[in-house]
Design a protein around this motif. Sequence first.
Motif, PDB file in Angstrom:
ATOM      1  N   UNK A 189       0.861  -1.194   0.000  1.00 46.87           N
ATOM      2  CA  UNK A 189       0.000   0.000   0.000  1.00 46.87           C
ATOM      3  C   UNK A 189       0.898   1.246   0.000  1.00 46.87           C
ATOM      4  N   UNK A 190       0.416   2.302  -0.630  1.00 51.88           N
ATOM      5  CA  UNK A 190       1.209   3.535  -0.759  1.00 51.88           C
ATOM      6  C   UNK A 190       1.313   4.265   0.588  1.00 51.88           C
ATOM      7  N   UNK A 191       2.480   4.889   0.836  1.00 53.51           N
ATOM      8  CA  UNK A 191       2.730   5.561   2.120  1.00 53.51           C
ATOM      9  C   UNK A 191       3.367   6.939   1.911  1.00 53.51           C
ATOM     10  N   UNK A 192       3.220   7.797   2.918  1.00 51.23           N
ATOM     11  CA  UNK A 192       4.056   8.994   3.013  1.00 51.23           C
ATOM     12  C   UNK A 192       4.611   9.054   4.431  1.00 51.23           C
ATOM     13  N   UNK A 193       5.328  10.108   4.767  1.00 54.13           N
ATOM     14  CA  UNK A 193       5.948  10.224   6.097  1.00 54.13           C
ATOM     15  C   UNK A 193       5.916  11.676   6.532  1.00 54.13           C
ATOM     16  N   UNK A 194       5.464  11.902   7.776  1.00 48.86           N
ATOM     17  CA  UNK A 194       5.509  13.258   8.345  1.00 48.86           C
ATOM     18  C   UNK A 194       6.430  13.265   9.564  1.00 48.86           C
ATOM     19  N   UNK A 195       7.712  13.629   9.393  1.00 52.96           N
ATOM     20  CA  UNK A 195       8.570  13.843  10.562  1.00 52.96           C
ATOM     21  C   UNK A 195       8.216  15.192  11.211  1.00 52.96           C
ATOM     22  N   UNK A 196       8.472  15.300  12.506  1.00 52.22           N
ATOM     23  CA  UNK A 196       8.178  16.529  13.250  1.00 52.22           C
ATOM     24  C   UNK A 196       9.489  17.209  13.638  1.00 52.22           C
ATOM     25  N   UNK A 197       9.660  18.440  13.171  1.00 50.96           N
ATOM     26  CA  UNK A 197      10.918  19.168  13.343  1.00 50.96           C
ATOM     27  C   UNK A 197      10.706  20.260  14.394  1.00 50.96           C
ATOM     28  N   UNK A 249      12.995  13.943  16.315  1.00 51.47           N
ATOM     29  CA  UNK A 249      12.957  12.579  16.848  1.00 51.47           C
ATOM     30  C   UNK A 249      12.998  11.629  15.651  1.00 51.47           C
ATOM     31  N   UNK A 250      13.838  10.588  15.695  1.00 52.68           N
ATOM     32  CA  UNK A 250      14.006   9.730  14.514  1.00 52.68           C
ATOM     33  C   UNK A 250      12.731   8.968  14.158  1.00 52.68           C
ATOM     34  N   UNK A 251      12.182   9.288  13.015  1.00 55.42           N
ATOM     35  CA  UNK A 251      10.946   8.649  12.569  1.00 55.42           C
ATOM     36  C   UNK A 251       9.913   9.697  12.229  1.00 55.42           C
ATOM     37  N   UNK A 252       8.706   9.481  12.655  1.00 57.30           N
ATOM     38  CA  UNK A 252       7.620  10.387  12.316  1.00 57.30           C
ATOM     39  C   UNK A 252       6.366   9.561  12.127  1.00 57.30           C
ATOM     40  N   UNK A 253       5.359  10.187  11.559  1.00 59.81           N
ATOM     41  CA  UNK A 253       4.091   9.500  11.335  1.00 59.81           C
ATOM     42  C   UNK A 253       4.038   9.009   9.893  1.00 59.81           C
ATOM     43  N   UNK A 254       4.041   7.693   9.723  1.00 60.68           N
ATOM     44  CA  UNK A 254       3.816   7.127   8.382  1.00 60.68           C
ATOM     45  C   UNK A 254       2.313   6.986   8.201  1.00 60.68           C
ATOM     46  N   UNK A 277       1.067   3.842  10.432  1.00 60.99           N
ATOM     47  CA  UNK A 277       1.990   2.754  10.787  1.00 60.99           C
ATOM     48  C   UNK A 277       3.050   3.297  11.731  1.00 60.99           C
ATOM     49  N   UNK A 278       3.657   2.414  12.503  1.00 58.21           N
ATOM     50  CA  UNK A 278       4.836   2.803  13.276  1.00 58.21           C
ATOM     51  C   UNK A 278       6.019   2.887  12.305  1.00 58.21           C
ATOM     52  N   UNK A 279       6.868   3.892  12.515  1.00 60.61           N
ATOM     53  CA  UNK A 279       8.031   4.096  11.634  1.00 60.61           C
ATOM     54  C   UNK A 279       9.290   3.772  12.421  1.00 60.61           C
ATOM     55  N   UNK A 280      10.037   2.766  11.961  1.00 60.58           N
ATOM     56  CA  UNK A 280      11.253   2.353  12.661  1.00 60.58           C
ATOM     57  C   UNK A 280      12.481   2.864  11.915  1.00 60.58           C
ATOM     58  N   UNK A 281      13.319   3.625  12.640  1.00 61.00           N
ATOM     59  CA  UNK A 281      14.618   4.010  12.106  1.00 61.00           C
ATOM     60  C   UNK A 281      15.649   3.096  12.773  1.00 61.00           C
TER      61      UNK A 281
END
Length: 472
Positions: free
Chosen positions: A422-430, A440-445, A465-469
Amino acid sequence: MAVAFDEMKGPGGEPRPAYEELSRWLADTPPEALAHRREEAEMLFRRIGITFAVYGDAEAQERLIPFDVIPRILSGTEWARMELGLKQRVRAINMFLRDIYHGRDILRADIIPHDLIFQNPVFRPEMNGQAVPHDVYVHIAGIDLVRVDDEDFYVLEDNARTPSGVSYMLENREVMMRLFPDLFARHRIAPVERYPDELLTALRSVAPAHSSSEPTVALMTPGIYNSAYYEHSFLADKLGIELVEGRDLIVKNDEVFMRTTEGLKRVDVIYRRVDDDFLDPLTFRPDSALGVPGLMSAYRAGNVTLANAVGTGIADDKAVYSYMPEIVKFYLGEEPILKNVPTWRCREPADLAYVLDHLGELVVKEVHGSGGYGMLIGPAATKATIEAFRDKLKREPEGFIAQPTLALSTCPTCTEAGLAPRHVDLRPFVLTGCDRVTIVPGGLTRVALKEGSLVVNSSQGGGTKDTWILDE
């Protein structure tokens, strides 16, 4: 449309290095065990009460954002490059906002058209010449990234007003650790739990200069009917600060106080999740019942810090977004590390002509739109929808931009029929404080749960989803 990049499987169908361990674990885990954990996850989220509302939806109060139990995994090397690019971009955004409300060097250099700023409904003339502590306008940025191949992450949009979703990043991790301790034990994953501490440190660091050594921070919410209210109460609790509404605050002698059981208490920093328009009925909308009369005069007097600053919406604008590569070069003298998605500005006649000729192939967005609303995805649209959009574009071209339909990368996702891409994007918080930028390493997928869909927004049926770095 091009074939989407599969983040788990390389071109030959073998797992990519970051996914090798997960791939082995999935091979050993019976489908019914995964389905059982999926039900457990939903039960946990219901118990926690982590819901969001969709305005105009009769069932708004009970909507859970669907959670997918298969983590998205990025290598430490991939993250390191992304982190550099995010820090660069947010530094440039803060310098741009300071300039727009002060010297306007970028306008004098003819890099951005004047009317794009001054005729913009989110430009705030009230901020002209207004000093903000440490020149930080965007304390919390949510930068949406998409991936199209092994190498490149593109910035899809910048969220510089009140970006939401961080509570899901934190709750997703907690639920994963509880449900999949065996899978966690096989990986070294960078932690996200320190986000509340980092946020509080950043907010305290930008308190007015004459604040006490322990500045008082409060989180201002529009109230329980706001779609992100769960997140507001969750964050206030995690930060150990008061959750306040406009009616809980009062301005006296250009200072802001909150009402407490022990009397009035001075507030130094307000992390506000209330839009500019509703902040102060004396300055903006006189009919606002959500704001605090006199808040802007306390702000102008330098007695309170608002995070994010008033007027940051100009950096959210999707037409201004198209100039971000030039903005980065202008203020930092550097090439952008993260690319923009190629963008046609419908306000420019040549771009508009191209877009009108290729509507069936493009994604067209409102420059002030959010949440996946007011958007045309050409390849998935009916002829009638395309023609309706054509009329809109001809009527007010300056209200839209267009972009190619990207083949967003896919991640394995747990569906009713089993695992599927399934298609995803990522929102890291700066986070930007007085002297440093932290992420913080990761963000909201976010994941588009409907097969073939590219729309990941929760308001349009997307999940998370949980995002694992990987901590390498």
